[in-house]
Design a protein around this motif. Structure first.
Motif, short mmCIF file in Angstrom:
data_model
loop_
_atom_site.label_atom_id
_atom_site.label_comp_id
_atom_site.label_asym_id
_atom_site.label_seq_id
_atom_site.Cartn_x
_atom_site.Cartn_y
_atom_site.Cartn_z
N ALA A 21 -14.64 -1.01 -15.18
CA ALA A 21 -14.37 -0.54 -13.83
C ALA A 21 -13.24 -1.35 -13.24
O ALA A 21 -13.17 -2.56 -13.42
CB ALA A 21 -15.61 -0.68 -12.96
N GLU A 22 -12.32 -0.65 -12.56
CA GLU A 22 -11.32 -1.41 -11.83
C GLU A 22 -11.90 -1.72 -10.45
O GLU A 22 -12.91 -1.15 -10.05
CB GLU A 22 -10.02 -0.63 -11.70
CG GLU A 22 -10.16 0.86 -11.66
CD GLU A 22 -8.81 1.56 -11.76
OE1 GLU A 22 -8.10 1.48 -10.77
OE2 GLU A 22 -8.51 2.15 -12.80
N PRO A 28 -4.06 1.77 -7.81
CA PRO A 28 -3.00 0.81 -8.14
C PRO A 28 -1.65 1.38 -7.74
O PRO A 28 -1.39 2.56 -7.95
CB PRO A 28 -3.11 0.65 -9.66
CG PRO A 28 -4.28 1.44 -10.10
CD PRO A 28 -4.79 2.25 -8.98
N SER A 31 0.35 3.34 -10.21
CA SER A 31 0.01 4.70 -10.59
C SER A 31 0.45 5.70 -9.53
O SER A 31 0.41 6.91 -9.76
CB SER A 31 -1.48 4.83 -10.88
OG SER A 31 -2.20 4.89 -9.69
N LEU A 326 -8.20 19.02 -16.52
CA LEU A 326 -7.51 18.20 -17.52
C LEU A 326 -7.28 16.79 -17.01
O LEU A 326 -7.51 15.82 -17.74
CB LEU A 326 -6.16 18.84 -17.87
CG LEU A 326 -6.15 19.90 -18.97
CD1 LEU A 326 -4.75 20.46 -19.14
CD2 LEU A 326 -6.64 19.31 -20.29
N LEU A 327 -6.84 16.68 -15.75
CA LEU A 327 -6.61 15.35 -15.18
C LEU A 327 -7.89 14.54 -15.24
O LEU A 327 -7.90 13.36 -15.60
CB LEU A 327 -6.12 15.46 -13.73
CG LEU A 327 -4.71 15.98 -13.52
CD1 LEU A 327 -4.41 16.12 -12.04
CD2 LEU A 327 -3.70 15.04 -14.17
N CYS A 328 -8.98 15.22 -14.88
CA CYS A 328 -10.27 14.57 -14.88
C CYS A 328 -10.64 14.13 -16.31
O CYS A 328 -11.07 13.00 -16.54
CB CYS A 328 -11.29 15.55 -14.31
SG CYS A 328 -12.88 14.84 -14.04
N ALA A 329 -10.42 15.02 -17.29
CA ALA A 329 -10.77 14.71 -18.68
C ALA A 329 -9.91 13.58 -19.22
O ALA A 329 -10.34 12.81 -20.07
CB ALA A 329 -10.59 15.96 -19.54
N LEU A 330 -8.68 13.46 -18.71
CA LEU A 330 -7.79 12.41 -19.20
C LEU A 330 -8.10 11.07 -18.54
O LEU A 330 -7.51 10.06 -18.90
CB LEU A 330 -6.33 12.78 -18.93
CG LEU A 330 -5.81 13.96 -19.75
CD1 LEU A 330 -4.39 14.29 -19.35
CD2 LEU A 330 -5.89 13.65 -21.24
N GLY A 331 -8.98 11.08 -17.54
CA GLY A 331 -9.38 9.81 -16.93
C GLY A 331 -8.64 9.48 -15.65
O GLY A 331 -8.56 8.33 -15.25
N ILE A 332 -8.08 10.51 -14.98
CA ILE A 332 -7.51 10.28 -13.65
C ILE A 332 -8.67 10.32 -12.67
O ILE A 332 -9.36 11.34 -12.57
CB ILE A 332 -6.47 11.36 -13.29
CG1 ILE A 332 -5.39 11.49 -14.36
CG2 ILE A 332 -5.85 11.07 -11.92
CD1 ILE A 332 -4.55 10.26 -14.60
N PRO A 333 -8.91 9.23 -11.91
CA PRO A 333 -10.06 9.21 -11.00
C PRO A 333 -9.93 10.27 -9.91
O PRO A 333 -8.83 10.68 -9.56
CB PRO A 333 -10.00 7.81 -10.38
CG PRO A 333 -9.10 7.02 -11.24
CD PRO A 333 -8.16 7.98 -11.89
N ARG A 334 -11.07 10.66 -9.38
CA ARG A 334 -11.11 11.72 -8.37
C ARG A 334 -10.24 11.42 -7.16
O ARG A 334 -9.55 12.29 -6.64
CB ARG A 334 -12.56 11.93 -7.90
CG ARG A 334 -13.39 12.65 -8.93
CD ARG A 334 -14.84 12.73 -8.51
NE ARG A 334 -15.63 13.41 -9.53
CZ ARG A 334 -15.68 14.72 -9.67
NH1 ARG A 334 -15.02 15.50 -8.84
NH2 ARG A 334 -16.41 15.26 -10.61
N ARG A 335 -10.28 10.17 -6.72
CA ARG A 335 -9.50 9.87 -5.51
C ARG A 335 -8.00 10.02 -5.78
O ARG A 335 -7.22 10.29 -4.88
CB ARG A 335 -9.84 8.48 -4.97
CG ARG A 335 -9.64 7.36 -5.96
CD ARG A 335 -9.86 6.01 -5.31
NE ARG A 335 -9.72 4.96 -6.30
CZ ARG A 335 -10.73 4.44 -6.97
NH1 ARG A 335 -11.96 4.84 -6.74
NH2 ARG A 335 -10.53 3.51 -7.88
N GLU A 336 -7.60 9.84 -7.04
CA GLU A 336 -6.18 10.01 -7.34
C GLU A 336 -5.82 11.50 -7.44
O GLU A 336 -4.70 11.89 -7.10
CB GLU A 336 -5.81 9.25 -8.62
CG GLU A 336 -6.00 7.75 -8.41
CD GLU A 336 -5.62 6.89 -9.60
OE1 GLU A 336 -4.81 7.33 -10.43
OE2 GLU A 336 -6.16 5.78 -9.69
#
Ligand SMILES: Nc1ncnc2c1ncn2[C@@H]1O[C@H](COP(=O)(O)OP(=O)(O)O)[C@@H](O)[C@H]1O
Ligand SMILES: [Mg+2]
Lengths: 425, 235
Positions: A21-22, A28, A31, A326-336
């Motif tokens: 977890a960050e 960041p 990003s 796809l963004l979600c599957a690639l690991g882009i957090p929801r807030r981003e």
């Protein structure tokens, strides 16, 4: 086909050394460039959607910019007519009796207040004029002013101003001149009652003159129906060279009038001082009407922009469910994901504001060439000032971003599972 | 050897129907597993639960020892970014981004540097023979090319676990061979566990192990071992 060397050294990162977890709830900075990139690519992919969004925002900004400029112009013309070419920002009158005394000193005292641009003593007596060769006189206020200065309680509609000490000239109110058929250059008989108060009806003090019309006067403060003569001439005729009926004070800032008037009253107990907004119900209510129209139009623009922008951004989110998944599957957090879509709303707002300002500029230039109101030298033209662009732009960009919050929220909280099902099958 | 991924009693219900029932399995580093089974038996659902895309109704998924579904949403995002690579059957790519940008995306998010990420993407493009298509938009790629781009993107952050849901389902057999070779090669090189859902027996036979699913559970027939490999799937 495939070289066996890995593109990145295998030893660079061992398994398990990456934190899971960050730090909570932080995006960041690095990003942000990625999010801006994604927002931009996504926004420009659907040209029609972008065009409609920008058109909605630009129309709102363009309308409100032009509207603000017209209203500002209306307000400026109104205040100019009512104050600068009228009865001034502050009217100083005697607290008791009919006339102000020691006018020279009082004028000098008033001129020392901050923000005062001009102080103009005015002498007013009842009188009458007639067209030459015709016997019947028409009643009129005879106003003695220093007509040469920049500030006068009337607007010179035609002819030339009264020179100081001109005891043979007169300016006639436009309406009066119309009725009597007077033009600059005409000679006109005038009568004046050279007194005030108890001596008013004393026949001894009845002055008869034949004066030459130098020009015609217009204005909001009864100037249409008045005649203007040189003040020193009139005061001398009355026999009170250092007296005046009224002193008119002109300020640089109309809205400084009220506090300054209070200060004058407390400093100078012999006089009353009233600001235009308290002394002139017409001006005050016109001004309040202007404010109400401004607020109403601003509100309507915000509503008229927010609804289509919200709908279009929401449609955009629905159309992009696959990308969001796809963004979600690639690991882009929801807030981003939220930020990606909010940035799109911001970009739409900014592009729309720029286009809208250009549109507003064109409309303003048009109305400057073709004023919405023009009557006898009283012309309302839009004001081309940067403030007319800034406030509508800020308000509409703000509304656009707010309209983007709900779609962005829906994008960030959409359940990705059904979307992935669509991808997998 | 500790498994990379370990599923314990995973279940997924949709209303009344049980799509996956108390399924357990584990896969170790550099190990490959094929999942076979008729359409609708729950393979995709299982893969989504392993890949943090669909929350199980019951059971646990341990990834490198971490109970992933007990983590917070941001932590799960981070796991997806760094520990899991997912290849869907089709429509994997952002159509408006180039192949290179598609591949670079997870690395950009990981490193915060576009330049670094594009550098890494270029190495993968080279590795997967996509040099001619590097700047072509995702939507213009053929099925096989798109899958290879998706594989590069799934692997660029060197995840522990790579999941592929019928990755060859919509490509010709020549492309299928390339795709499977790329997946196996890269996962072995990076010590990643690989799970591939497939209908294709040929594809399954290239994996170290395979198992069949029926009605949301592992089919009773003994799992087929293609090579001598330690650690079978329990269940
Ligand atoms: N959201 C859902 N609601 C109801 N049933 C679902 C849902 N998602 C999947 N299913 C059902 O779950 C079963 C398994 O689906 P899936 O995992 O996609 O199977 P497979 O990938 O093996 O073909 C199917 O019968 C499907 O209809
Ligand atoms: Mg499936």
């Amino acid at each position: 086909m495939m070289p066996s060397a890995a593109p990145v050294a295998e030893t660079e990162r061992g398994r398990g050394d990456v934190p899971f977890a960050e730090p909570a709830a932080k995006i960041p900075w690095a990003s942000l460039s990625l999010l801006a990139f994604l927002a931009q690519k996504s926004l420009f992919e659907s040209r029609l959607g972008l065009l409609l969004l920008v058109a909605a925002v630009a129309t709102g900004v363009g309308f409100q910019v032009a509207n603000t400029a017209n209203l500002e112009g209306y307000q400026a013309a109104l205040l100019d007519e009512g104050i600068a070419a009228g009865s001034g920002d502050i009217r100083v009158r005697p607290r008791h009796g009919q006339t102000l005394e020691n006018v020279a000193r009082l004028t000098a005292d008033l001129a020392r207040y901050p923000g005062v641009r001009a102080v103009l003593p005015v002498v007013m007596v009842p009188g009458a004029i007639a067209a030459r060769g015709r016997g019947s006189f028409t009643g009129s206020l005879v106003v003695g002013v220093d007509g040469e200065g920049e500030f006068r309680p009337f607007r010179l509609a035609s002819g030339r101003p009264l020179a100081r000490g001109d005891d043979a000239g007169i300016l006639v109110g436009e309406s009066l001149a119309d009725r009597l058929g007077l033009r600059p250059g005409d000679a006109v008989p005038m009568r004046a009652l050279l007194a005030a108060g108890p001596a008013l009806l004393d026949e001894e003090r009845y002055g008869r003159y034949t004066l030459t019309v130098r020009g015609l006067a217009g204005g909001a403060w009864g100037a249409d129906e008045s005649v203007f003569v040189d003040r020193t001439f009139l005061a001398r005729e009355i026999g009170a060279p250092d007296e005046a009926t009224l002193i008119v004070v002109y300020l640089g800032d109309h809205f400084a009038a009220r506090p300054l008037a209070r200060r004058m009253e407390s400093d100078l107990p012999a006089v009353t001082a009233r600001a235009w907004i308290d002394d002139s119900p017409f001006l005050a209510s016109s001004f309040h009407a202007y404010q109400a129209v401004s607020t109403l139009s601003q509100t309507m623009v915000v509503v008229a922009v927010t609804i289509p922008v919200l709908a279009l951004l929401y449609i955009n989110v629905l159309q992009r469910r696959r990308e969001i998944g796809l963004l979600c599957a690639l690991g882009i957090p929801r807030r981003e994901v939220f930020v990606v879509f909010l940035l799109q709303a911001l970009a739409v707002g900014l592009i729309g504001a720029v286009v809208g300002c250009a549109l507003g500029y064109v409309v303003i230039r048009y109305f400057q060439a073709h004023p919405i109101f023009a009557w006898k030298g009283f012309v309302i033209r839009p004001v081309l000032a940067w403030t007319c662009f800034v406030k509508p732009s800020l308000v509409v960009v703000g509304a656009t971003v707010l309209a983007g919050v709900y779609p962005a929220f829906r994008a960030a909280t959409a359940d990705p599972a059904p979307v992935f099902r669509g991808l997998g099958e | 050897m500790t498994p990379v991924v370990r599923a314990e009693g995973l279940s997924r219900r949709h209303g009344e129907s049980s799509v996956v029932r108390a399924l357990s399995l584990e896969v170790g580093p550099a190990e490959s597993l094929a999942i076979l089974g008729p359409s609708g038996c729950g393979k995709t659902t299982l893969l989504h639960m392993l890949g943090l895309l669909d929350r199980p109704s019951a059971g646990r998924v341990l990834l490198d020892g971490v109970d992933v579904w007990a983590e917070s949403s941001p932590a799960q995002a981070r796991l997806r970014l760094l520990r899991v690579g997912f290849v869907f059957q089709q429509n994997n790519l952002f159509g408006h981004l180039s192949a290179r940008e598609n591949i670079a995306l997870p690395a950009w998010r990981r490193s915060g540097s576009k330049r670094l990420a594009l550098g890494e993407a270029d190495a993968w493009i080279e590795r997967l023979g996509l040099a001619q298509k590097a700047s072509a938009p995702g939507r213009s790629l053929s099925g096989g090319e798109a899958q290879r781009v998706a594989i590069a993107r799934a692997l660029i952050n060197r995840p522990s676990l790579v999941l592929a849901d019928e990755p060859t389902g919509s490509v010709d057999s020549r492309s299928a061979g390339q795709i499977i070779a790329a997946l196996l090669e890269c996962c072995t090189a990076h010590q990643a566990a690989l799970i591939v859902v497939t209908h294709d027996r040929d594809v399954a036979s290239r994996m170290a192990r395979s198992l069949s699913m029926r009605d949301g559970a592992i089919a009773p027939e003994a799992p087929e071992a293609h090579e001598a490999h330690p650690g079978g799937a329990p269940g």
